[in-house]
Design a protein around this motif. Structure first.
Motif, short mmCIF file in Angstrom:
data_model
loop_
_atom_site.label_atom_id
_atom_site.label_comp_id
_atom_site.label_asym_id
_atom_site.label_seq_id
_atom_site.Cartn_x
_atom_site.Cartn_y
_atom_site.Cartn_z
N ALA A 232 0.82 -1.21 0.00
CA ALA A 232 0.00 0.00 0.00
C ALA A 232 0.86 1.27 0.00
O ALA A 232 0.35 2.36 -0.25
CB ALA A 232 -0.93 0.00 1.21
N GLU A 233 2.15 1.13 0.26
CA GLU A 233 3.01 2.32 0.19
C GLU A 233 3.31 2.72 -1.25
O GLU A 233 3.84 3.79 -1.51
CB GLU A 233 4.32 2.05 0.94
CG GLU A 233 4.11 2.17 2.43
CD GLU A 233 5.29 1.65 3.22
OE1 GLU A 233 5.17 1.63 4.45
OE2 GLU A 233 6.31 1.28 2.62
N LEU A 234 2.98 1.82 -2.16
CA LEU A 234 3.23 2.12 -3.57
C LEU A 234 1.96 2.72 -4.18
O LEU A 234 0.88 2.16 -4.06
CB LEU A 234 3.58 0.84 -4.32
CG LEU A 234 4.92 0.22 -3.94
CD1 LEU A 234 5.00 -1.22 -4.42
CD2 LEU A 234 6.07 1.03 -4.52
N GLY A 235 2.13 3.86 -4.81
CA GLY A 235 1.02 4.42 -5.56
C GLY A 235 0.99 3.73 -6.92
O GLY A 235 2.04 3.47 -7.52
N PRO A 323 -1.36 8.12 -4.32
CA PRO A 323 -1.99 8.03 -5.64
C PRO A 323 -2.52 9.36 -6.16
O PRO A 323 -2.46 9.64 -7.36
CB PRO A 323 -3.13 7.03 -5.45
CG PRO A 323 -3.12 6.61 -4.03
CD PRO A 323 -1.91 7.15 -3.36
N GLU A 324 -3.01 10.22 -5.25
CA GLU A 324 -3.55 11.52 -5.71
C GLU A 324 -2.41 12.36 -6.28
O GLU A 324 -2.55 13.00 -7.33
CB GLU A 324 -4.19 12.29 -4.54
CG GLU A 324 -5.31 11.57 -3.81
CD GLU A 324 -4.85 10.41 -2.90
OE1 GLU A 324 -3.67 10.41 -2.46
OE2 GLU A 324 -5.66 9.49 -2.64
N ILE A 347 -7.39 12.49 -21.97
CA ILE A 347 -7.14 11.34 -21.10
C ILE A 347 -8.34 10.42 -21.21
O ILE A 347 -9.45 10.76 -20.80
CB ILE A 347 -6.88 11.82 -19.65
CG1 ILE A 347 -5.58 12.64 -19.64
CG2 ILE A 347 -6.78 10.64 -18.69
CD1 ILE A 347 -5.11 13.15 -18.32
N GLU A 348 -8.12 9.27 -21.86
CA GLU A 348 -9.24 8.35 -22.12
C GLU A 348 -9.64 7.60 -20.86
O GLU A 348 -10.80 7.32 -20.64
CB GLU A 348 -8.84 7.33 -23.21
CG GLU A 348 -8.26 7.95 -24.47
CD GLU A 348 -9.33 8.57 -25.35
OE1 GLU A 348 -10.31 7.89 -25.61
OE2 GLU A 348 -9.18 9.75 -25.73
N SER A 349 -8.63 7.24 -20.06
CA SER A 349 -8.93 6.59 -18.78
C SER A 349 -7.77 6.85 -17.84
O SER A 349 -6.63 6.98 -18.27
CB SER A 349 -9.13 5.07 -18.96
OG SER A 349 -7.91 4.47 -19.29
N ILE A 350 -8.09 6.96 -16.57
CA ILE A 350 -7.02 7.10 -15.57
C ILE A 350 -7.52 6.53 -14.24
O ILE A 350 -8.64 6.79 -13.81
CB ILE A 350 -6.54 8.58 -15.44
CG1 ILE A 350 -5.31 8.68 -14.55
CG2 ILE A 350 -7.64 9.51 -14.96
CD1 ILE A 350 -4.48 9.95 -14.79
N GLU A 351 -6.69 5.69 -13.67
CA GLU A 351 -7.02 5.09 -12.36
C GLU A 351 -5.79 5.21 -11.51
O GLU A 351 -4.69 4.85 -11.97
CB GLU A 351 -7.26 3.58 -12.51
CG GLU A 351 -8.65 3.17 -12.86
CD GLU A 351 -8.77 1.64 -12.81
OE1 GLU A 351 -9.10 1.10 -11.74
OE2 GLU A 351 -8.52 1.01 -13.85
N SER A 352 -5.93 5.69 -10.29
CA SER A 352 -4.78 5.67 -9.40
C SER A 352 -5.25 5.27 -8.01
O SER A 352 -6.32 5.69 -7.56
CB SER A 352 -4.06 7.02 -9.38
OG SER A 352 -4.91 8.00 -8.85
#
Ligand SMILES: Nc1nc2c(ncn2[C@@H]2O[C@H](COP(=O)(O)OP(=O)(O)OP(=O)(O)O)[C@@H](O)[C@H]2O)c(=O)[nH]1
Ligand SMILES: [Mg+2]
Length: 366
Positions: A232-235, A323-324, A347-352
């Motif tokens: 979870a420390e990795l975005g 992630p933000e 931007i067609e899709s973005i998830e973080s």
């Protein structure tokens, strides 16, 4: 009786060289007349690896949305799906680079539930020297927290074979340091030095994988709290972006430049990249650029020497950053790139997000 399908899972940390090695191994199996299929995996859809391997002519199914260990049935469904076209002789599977405990959650449950359908190769883990040297020797600014390093170490601990990658870049001193660190920390573990990129010693890896996984009576202990916190420390960010212009745009330069623009912003945030990869396509042209640590150069690993419009950029970033903030970094870099290229971007899709706590479907030994 139909011969069993050879199942080869290649583990290792984010950016270690798993996909590059899988592509090379696939070619070796194809040269032996085998039908090879690959399963890729990620926490979200829109994978550079899937598109890259497909662009090399490989038959790829992807398990997206959760890792293999938490979606055992997704993995088996992805493998079954190959058979409707043609039964594979060999399946190469690439788990997510932040996953561990894969022997207990994938290999053993497969052996128990699917038995003679598969023959399992020894579980090989690719070691990434850029972070590996620092983590194993405890030297220098390591970039990751102890919890993320715990995952790195656990991956090595459960391996049956450690593949020290990138020998094309390693000095003799670095090779000796790595060998000594592994011999003292993982005594008796077979080690092979390889370059997935140049292909040097890939034949030795191929040969080692022709063997069979050793039976396991005991399983590695894993503290799932540390594992979950380390992950979870990795975005995590997956995005697909389109660049449009009435002039042809440079495919390779766009791939490399977006990585560099993101890199500059990560440096400003003091955020260590585990792996930042961008695949840029226009028609049949494909370029890939990668960054695997803050202290190694950005690499154009696949070049197209082409121009075109529109360009589609698939961006996969795994970075030690919230992630933000990662999403802000990437959207800002996209805006700068489109300005530099006098192109419009959408931007067609973005998830973080941060990967959720791993909850394996099955876990042997518990
Ligand atoms: N110099 C050198 N570069 C390599 C070697 N193997 C892989 N790379 C590069 O390292 C980067 C990461 O390689 P990948 O194969 O994508 O790594 P991965 O383990 O699949 O990464 P994730 O799927 O993100 O975990 C790419 O730029 C590769 O070209 C190698 O043997 N030598
Ligand atoms: Mg990969």
């Amino acid at each position: 009786m139909t011969a069993p399908i050879r199942f080869i899972m290649i583990g290792g940390f984010l950016g270690a060289g798993k996909t590059t090695l899988i592509a090379k191994l696939a070619r070796q199996f194809q040269q032996q007349g085998k039908h090879v299929c690959v399963v890729t995996n990620d926490q979200a859809a829109g994978l550079v690896d899937t598109e890259l391997l497909r662009s090399q002519g490989l038959d790829v199914n992807e398990v997206a949305g959760s890792c293999f260990c938490c979606n055992f049935h997704g993995l088996t469904a992805a493998m079954d799906a190959f058979e409707s076209a043609r039964r594979p002789d060999v399946i190469l599977a690439e788990p997510v680079g932040s996953c561990t405990d894969l022997v207990a959650t994938i290999a053993i449950p497969m052996m128990e539930q699917l038995g003679a359908k598969f023959v399992h190769s020894p579980y090989a883990v690719v070691l990434k020297p850029s972070h590996g040297l620092k983590i194993l020797t405890g030297e220098g600014k390591r970039g990751f927290s102890e919890k993320a390093e715990y995952i790195f170490r656990k991956q090595l601990e459960e391996s049956e074979l450690i593949l020290i990658n990138r020998i094309d870049e390693l000095s003799q001193q670095q090779r000796d340091q790595l060998r000594e660190a592994i011999e003292s920390q993982y005594p008796g573990r077979p080690v092979l030095f390889v370059s997935a990129k140049t292909g040097e010693k890939v034949d030795a890896v191929h040969e080692a994988l022709a063997g069979t996984a050793a039976p396991r009576e005991t399983f590695m202990e894993v503290d799932y709290d540390i594992y979950a916190e380390g992950e979870a420390e990795l975005g995590w960010l997956n995005a697909t972006v389109e660049l449009n212009s009435d002039q042809p745009l440079p495919v390779d330069r766009a791939a490399k430049r977006i990585v560099d623009l993101i890199r500059e912003r990560l440096e400003a945030n003091d955020a260590e990249p585990a792996h930042l990869k961008v695949l840029c396509t226009s028609g049949d042209a494909v370029a890939v650029a990668n960054l695997v640590s803050s202290d190694t150069p950005t690499m154009l690993s696949v070049a197209s020497d082409s121009t075109g419009s529109p360009l589609t950029l698939i961006i996969n970033a795994r970075v030690c950053l919230a992630p933000e903030a990662l999403q802000q970094v990437v959207t800002d870099a996209v805006a700068t790139l489109s300005r530099e290229l006098s192109a419009s971007s959408s931007i067609e899709s973005i998830e973080s997000f941060r990967p959720g706590r791993p909850v394996p479907t099955f876990r042997a030994g518990v």
